[in-house]
Design a protein around this motif. Structure first.
Motif, mmCIF file in Angstrom:
data_model
loop_
_atom_site.group_PDB
_atom_site.id
_atom_site.type_symbol
_atom_site.label_atom_id
_atom_site.label_comp_id
_atom_site.label_asym_id
_atom_site.label_seq_id
_atom_site.Cartn_x
_atom_site.Cartn_y
_atom_site.Cartn_z
ATOM 1 N N LEU A 144 0.839 -1.203 0.000
ATOM 2 C CA LEU A 144 0.000 0.000 0.000
ATOM 3 C C LEU A 144 0.870 1.248 0.000
ATOM 4 O O LEU A 144 0.593 2.216 -0.721
ATOM 5 C CB LEU A 144 -0.925 -0.021 1.225
ATOM 6 N N MET A 145 1.951 1.231 0.796
ATOM 7 C CA MET A 145 2.848 2.379 0.850
ATOM 8 C C MET A 145 3.566 2.585 -0.474
ATOM 9 O O MET A 145 3.654 3.708 -0.975
ATOM 10 C CB MET A 145 3.863 2.197 1.982
ATOM 11 N N THR A 146 4.068 1.488 -1.057
ATOM 12 C CA THR A 146 4.765 1.645 -2.333
ATOM 13 C C THR A 146 3.794 2.041 -3.442
ATOM 14 O O THR A 146 4.174 2.745 -4.386
ATOM 15 C CB THR A 146 5.508 0.351 -2.717
ATOM 16 N N GLY A 147 2.534 1.631 -3.319
ATOM 17 C CA GLY A 147 1.527 2.059 -4.281
ATOM 18 C C GLY A 147 1.295 3.560 -4.232
ATOM 19 O O GLY A 147 1.145 4.219 -5.264
ATOM 20 N N LEU A 148 1.285 4.101 -3.021
ATOM 21 C CA LEU A 148 1.127 5.555 -2.884
ATOM 22 C C LEU A 148 2.327 6.295 -3.462
ATOM 23 O O LEU A 148 2.182 7.390 -4.029
ATOM 24 C CB LEU A 148 0.947 5.929 -1.403
ATOM 25 N N VAL A 149 3.505 5.701 -3.323
ATOM 26 C CA VAL A 149 4.697 6.307 -3.925
ATOM 27 C C VAL A 149 4.549 6.372 -5.448
ATOM 28 O O VAL A 149 4.880 7.374 -6.083
ATOM 29 C CB VAL A 149 5.959 5.501 -3.533
ATOM 30 N N GLY A 199 -7.867 0.470 20.871
ATOM 31 C CA GLY A 199 -6.579 -0.202 20.841
ATOM 32 C C GLY A 199 -5.607 0.446 21.812
ATOM 33 O O GLY A 199 -5.757 1.623 22.182
ATOM 34 N N THR A 200 -4.609 -0.319 22.238
ATOM 35 C CA THR A 200 -3.671 0.148 23.261
ATOM 36 C C THR A 200 -2.587 1.032 22.664
ATOM 37 O O THR A 200 -1.816 0.595 21.813
ATOM 38 C CB THR A 200 -3.009 -1.037 23.987
ATOM 39 N N VAL A 201 -2.536 2.276 23.120
ATOM 40 C CA VAL A 201 -1.495 3.228 22.736
ATOM 41 C C VAL A 201 -0.761 3.638 23.998
ATOM 42 O O VAL A 201 -1.384 3.902 25.029
ATOM 43 C CB VAL A 201 -2.096 4.475 22.051
ATOM 44 N N GLY A 202 0.553 3.665 23.957
ATOM 45 C CA GLY A 202 1.316 4.030 25.145
ATOM 46 C C GLY A 202 2.764 4.258 24.801
ATOM 47 O O GLY A 202 3.130 4.471 23.634
ATOM 48 N N VAL A 203 3.601 4.152 25.824
ATOM 49 C CA VAL A 203 5.029 4.396 25.621
ATOM 50 C C VAL A 203 5.618 3.384 24.646
ATOM 51 O O VAL A 203 6.536 3.701 23.885
ATOM 52 C CB VAL A 203 5.776 4.379 26.976
ATOM 53 N N GLY A 204 5.064 2.170 24.625
ATOM 54 C CA GLY A 204 5.548 1.160 23.683
ATOM 55 C C GLY A 204 5.315 1.554 22.245
ATOM 56 O O GLY A 204 6.093 1.177 21.360
ATOM 57 N N THR A 205 4.254 2.309 21.989
ATOM 58 C CA THR A 205 3.972 2.804 20.638
ATOM 59 C C THR A 205 5.072 3.754 20.183
ATOM 60 O O THR A 205 5.559 3.677 19.051
ATOM 61 C CB THR A 205 2.614 3.523 20.608
ATOM 62 N N LEU A 206 5.481 4.641 21.103
ATOM 63 C CA LEU A 206 6.553 5.591 20.796
ATOM 64 C C LEU A 206 7.882 4.869 20.621
ATOM 65 O O LEU A 206 8.634 5.159 19.681
ATOM 66 C CB LEU A 206 6.656 6.629 21.907
ATOM 67 N N VAL A 207 8.171 3.925 21.514
ATOM 68 C CA VAL A 207 9.418 3.164 21.411
ATOM 69 C C VAL A 207 9.465 2.411 20.084
ATOM 70 O O VAL A 207 10.497 2.374 19.410
ATOM 71 C CB VAL A 207 9.561 2.196 22.601
ATOM 72 N N PHE A 208 8.345 1.815 19.701
ATOM 73 C CA PHE A 208 8.265 1.106 18.423
ATOM 74 C C PHE A 208 8.595 2.048 17.270
ATOM 75 O O PHE A 208 9.396 1.725 16.395
ATOM 76 C CB PHE A 208 6.861 0.519 18.254
ATOM 77 N N ALA A 209 7.980 3.223 17.266
ATOM 78 C CA ALA A 209 8.179 4.179 16.177
ATOM 79 C C ALA A 209 9.639 4.609 16.065
ATOM 80 O O ALA A 209 10.169 4.771 14.961
ATOM 81 C CB ALA A 209 7.282 5.399 16.382
ATOM 82 N N GLY A 242 3.982 9.013 2.498
ATOM 83 C CA GLY A 242 2.990 7.948 2.379
ATOM 84 C C GLY A 242 2.905 7.112 3.633
ATOM 85 O O GLY A 242 1.806 6.821 4.137
ATOM 86 N N ARG A 243 4.056 6.723 4.163
ATOM 87 C CA ARG A 243 4.068 5.921 5.388
ATOM 88 C C ARG A 243 3.504 6.712 6.563
ATOM 89 O O ARG A 243 2.732 6.182 7.365
ATOM 90 C CB ARG A 243 5.493 5.463 5.698
ATOM 91 N N PHE A 244 3.886 7.986 6.666
ATOM 92 C CA PHE A 244 3.405 8.819 7.767
ATOM 93 C C PHE A 244 1.879 8.932 7.734
ATOM 94 O O PHE A 244 1.218 8.751 8.760
ATOM 95 C CB PHE A 244 4.038 10.209 7.679
ATOM 96 N N LEU A 245 1.328 9.215 6.567
ATOM 97 C CA LEU A 245 -0.122 9.394 6.461
ATOM 98 C C LEU A 245 -0.873 8.106 6.810
ATOM 99 O O LEU A 245 -1.873 8.136 7.537
ATOM 100 C CB LEU A 245 -0.487 9.840 5.043
ATOM 101 N N ILE A 246 -0.376 6.980 6.313
ATOM 102 C CA ILE A 246 -1.046 5.709 6.591
ATOM 103 C C ILE A 246 -0.983 5.380 8.077
ATOM 104 O O ILE A 246 -1.992 5.037 8.703
ATOM 105 C CB ILE A 246 -0.411 4.575 5.762
ATOM 106 N N GLU A 247 0.207 5.487 8.661
ATOM 107 C CA GLU A 247 0.370 5.047 10.043
ATOM 108 C C GLU A 247 -0.322 5.985 11.032
ATOM 109 O O GLU A 247 -0.866 5.520 12.042
ATOM 110 C CB GLU A 247 1.848 4.867 10.363
ATOM 111 N N VAL A 248 -0.325 7.275 10.760
ATOM 112 C CA VAL A 248 -1.067 8.194 11.631
ATOM 113 C C VAL A 248 -2.564 7.902 11.544
ATOM 114 O O VAL A 248 -3.267 7.912 12.564
ATOM 115 C CB VAL A 248 -0.771 9.660 11.249
ATOM 116 N N THR A 249 -3.046 7.615 10.350
ATOM 117 C CA THR A 249 -4.474 7.331 10.172
ATOM 118 C C THR A 249 -4.890 6.073 10.915
ATOM 119 O O THR A 249 -5.881 6.066 11.655
ATOM 120 C CB THR A 249 -4.811 7.184 8.681
ATOM 121 N N VAL A 250 -4.125 4.977 10.740
ATOM 122 C CA VAL A 250 -4.520 3.729 11.401
ATOM 123 C C VAL A 250 -4.307 3.803 12.910
ATOM 124 O O VAL A 250 -5.070 3.214 13.684
ATOM 125 C CB VAL A 250 -3.797 2.504 10.797
#
Length: 200
Positions: free
Chosen positions: A142-147, A173-183, A156-164
């Motif tokens: 999906l990301m490469t398609g947007l490219v 869904g669970t959002v927390g410090v682990g989300t930031l560490v993952f990013a 493309g990646r930023f828009l998709i990941e912020v949206t989801v």
């Protein structure tokens, strides 16, 4: 893509081992991060939140969302491979298996251990299954398609990941410090493993 056209990727058994080993590790990483309770990556926040609303396991939602995302490939003229179809099916199955097998974290130290192991698993998994050269995952495609439609890969990646991520958070869904560490950590870790297991 024929075997002969990608000799640098190795033999077919070797590539299949990388592919399915990578998909198994990816599912394990998802299970570990969810069990940590510290926050999921963007897509898995969405999968978890949607699963809670639909009464489905996160693995079942991963499979369903992956199949739906592939439908978006059609207008983008993206072509799936064996690895793409396998990604849709097996990551969700392995994630559910990991969640079934892993005990819930009852202590902060175990939560952080789960998170660390999740990051390592997902980074190594990404290098392995992409390195198999048998087709990108549905979300990667999906990301490469947007490219191909004119967006930069970063945008493309930023828009998709912020949206989801936003949708997943709104769904519970669970959002927390682990989300930031993952990013912050998943990119450097993936690059580190790519040096040991080259993508080409």
């Amino acid at each position: 893509m024929s075997e002969a056209s990608v000799p640098h990727l190795g033999s077919l058994p070797s590539r299949l081992t990388r592919l399915y080993g990578g998909l198994a590790l990816y599912g394990l990483g998802i299970g570990l991060q969810v069990r940590s309770g510290l926050g999921n990556g963007p897509w898995d926040t969405f999968h978890q939140g949607l699963g809670r609303h639909l009464g489905l396991s996160i693995g079942t939602v991963i499979i369903g969302v992956g199949a739906l995302v592939m439908l978006l490939w059609i207008p983008m003229r993206q072509r799936p491979g064996v690895g793409t179809i396998s990604n849709v099916i097996f990551v969700g199955l392995f994630a559910d298996a990991a969640l079934f097998a892993l005990p819930a974290s009852g202590h902060w130290a175990l939560s952080w251990l789960y998170l660390a192991l999740a990051l390592v698993s997902i980074a190594l998994a990404t290098v392995l299954y992409i390195g198999a050269g048998m087709g990108p995952g549905p979300r990667d495609g999906l990301m490469t398609g947007l490219v191909r439609l004119g967006l930069s890969l970063r945008l493309g990646r930023f828009l998709i990941e912020v949206t989801v991520l936003a949708a997943g958070w709104l769904l519970g869904g669970t959002v927390g410090v682990g989300t930031l560490v993952f990013a912050l950590a998943i990119g450097p870790l993936t690059q580190l493993f790519a040096r040991r297991f080259p993508l080409t």
